[in-house]
Design a protein around this motif. Structure first.
Motif, PDB file in Angstrom:
ATOM      1  N   UNK A  35       0.776  -0.934  -0.123  1.00 49.37           N
ATOM      2  CA  UNK A  35       0.049   0.143  -0.013  1.00 49.37           C
ATOM      3  C   UNK A  35       0.812   1.229  -0.155  1.00 49.37           C
ATOM      4  N   UNK A  36       0.620   2.056  -1.004  1.00 47.07           N
ATOM      5  CA  UNK A  36       1.497   3.366  -1.058  1.00 47.07           C
ATOM      6  C   UNK A  36       0.733   4.382  -1.276  1.00 47.07           C
ATOM      7  N   UNK A  37       1.220   5.666  -1.008  1.00 48.37           N
ATOM      8  CA  UNK A  37       0.416   6.996  -1.401  1.00 48.37           C
ATOM      9  C   UNK A  37       1.587   7.676  -2.407  1.00 48.37           C
ATOM     10  N   UNK A  38       0.713   8.023  -3.231  1.00 46.28           N
ATOM     11  CA  UNK A  38       1.337   8.944  -4.285  1.00 46.28           C
ATOM     12  C   UNK A  38       0.360   9.713  -5.155  1.00 46.28           C
ATOM     13  N   UNK A  39       0.620  10.713  -5.660  1.00 42.83           N
ATOM     14  CA  UNK A  39      -0.513  11.837  -6.215  1.00 42.83           C
ATOM     15  C   UNK A  39      -0.006  12.041  -7.656  1.00 42.83           C
ATOM     16  N   UNK A  40      -1.052  11.812  -8.330  1.00 39.44           N
ATOM     17  CA  UNK A  40      -0.965  12.176  -9.968  1.00 39.44           C
ATOM     18  C   UNK A  40      -0.849  13.525 -10.322  1.00 39.44           C
ATOM     19  N   UNK A  41      -0.847  14.474  -9.300  1.00 35.78           N
ATOM     20  CA  UNK A  41      -0.752  15.822  -9.247  1.00 35.78           C
ATOM     21  C   UNK A  41       0.396  16.570  -8.419  1.00 35.78           C
ATOM     22  N   UNK A  42       0.262  15.741  -7.024  1.00 35.51           N
ATOM     23  CA  UNK A  42       1.240  16.327  -6.068  1.00 35.51           C
ATOM     24  C   UNK A  42       2.705  15.712  -6.313  1.00 35.51           C
ATOM     25  N   UNK A  43       2.718  14.513  -6.791  1.00 36.37           N
ATOM     26  CA  UNK A  43       4.031  13.733  -6.832  1.00 36.37           C
ATOM     27  C   UNK A  43       4.250  12.980  -8.141  1.00 36.37           C
ATOM     28  N   UNK A  44       3.933  13.740  -9.349  1.00 38.89           N
ATOM     29  CA  UNK A  44       3.678  12.926 -10.556  1.00 38.89           C
ATOM     30  C   UNK A  44       4.988  12.032 -10.977  1.00 38.89           C
TER      31      UNK A  44
END
Ligand code: RP5
Length: 171
Positions: A35-44
């Motif tokens: 399970x991971x957190x990554x953002x298309x907008x904040x950490x593309x």
């Protein structure tokens, strides 16, 4: 050979309650997940790097969970040929219509297999991932048969209660 893993990506840690349901269902089938957190907008850049390397890193299916301008699943799908299942997170905009449309309305050739933004969404994402993995895993296919039978049984239990309730003599 190591068991194929499922990746569960969230656009933010605020998506964790949704992810948790997918994790629980995968663990019922004993499917390993990360399970991971990554953002298309904040950490593309992070999203791109993860998706490009996902197959080589032993992932077989990617579940991407995001809400609002929910582009995470779509961006991941554009960088990999693994199956990507999108889970739109419910929002205050028509119950999550923004998330649903931005997850599902992908251009031809870049699929995001999208589940509902209701409470069944993350569960269905996990079951769909299990079905994909079961194409090459007979034990998992047998577990899915048992899961399906248990669902039917749970409906029978509810049915029996309702039948008994309405069979009671009325005053
Ligand atoms: C999306 O924006 C996330 O997936 C989340 O559903 C939503 C809100 O994120 P936060 O403002 O809570 O970080 O990218």
């Amino acid at each position: 050979m190591k068991a194929p893993k499922v990746a569960i990506l969230m656009g933010s840690d605020s998506d964790l309650p949704v992810a948790q349901k997918a994790v629980e269902t995968l663990s019922e089938f004993e499917i390993p997940c990360e399970v991971r957190v990554m953002s298309a907008h904040r950490s593309p850049e992070k999203v791109w790097e993860f998706a490009v390397n996902a197959r080589a890193d032993g992932f077989a299916v990617i579940i991407a969970i995001a809400g609002g301008a929910a582009h995470l699943a779509g961006v991941v799908s554009s960088a990999t040929t693994l199956p990507v299942i999108g889970v739109p997170v419910a929002t205050s905009v028509a119950g999550g219509l923004d998330s649903l449309l931005s997850t599902s309305q992908m251009p031809g050739g870049v699929p995001v297999l999208t589940v509902g933004s209701n409470s069944g969404g993350p569960t269905n994402a996990a079951v769909a991932a299990a079905r994909i993995l079961a194409l090459a895993d007979e034990h998992l296919a047998a577990r899915l048969d048992a899961y399906r039978a248990a669902l039917a049984q749970s409906v029978d239990v509810k049915d029996a209660k309702i039948v008994a309730h309405f069979a009671k003599p009325r005053d």
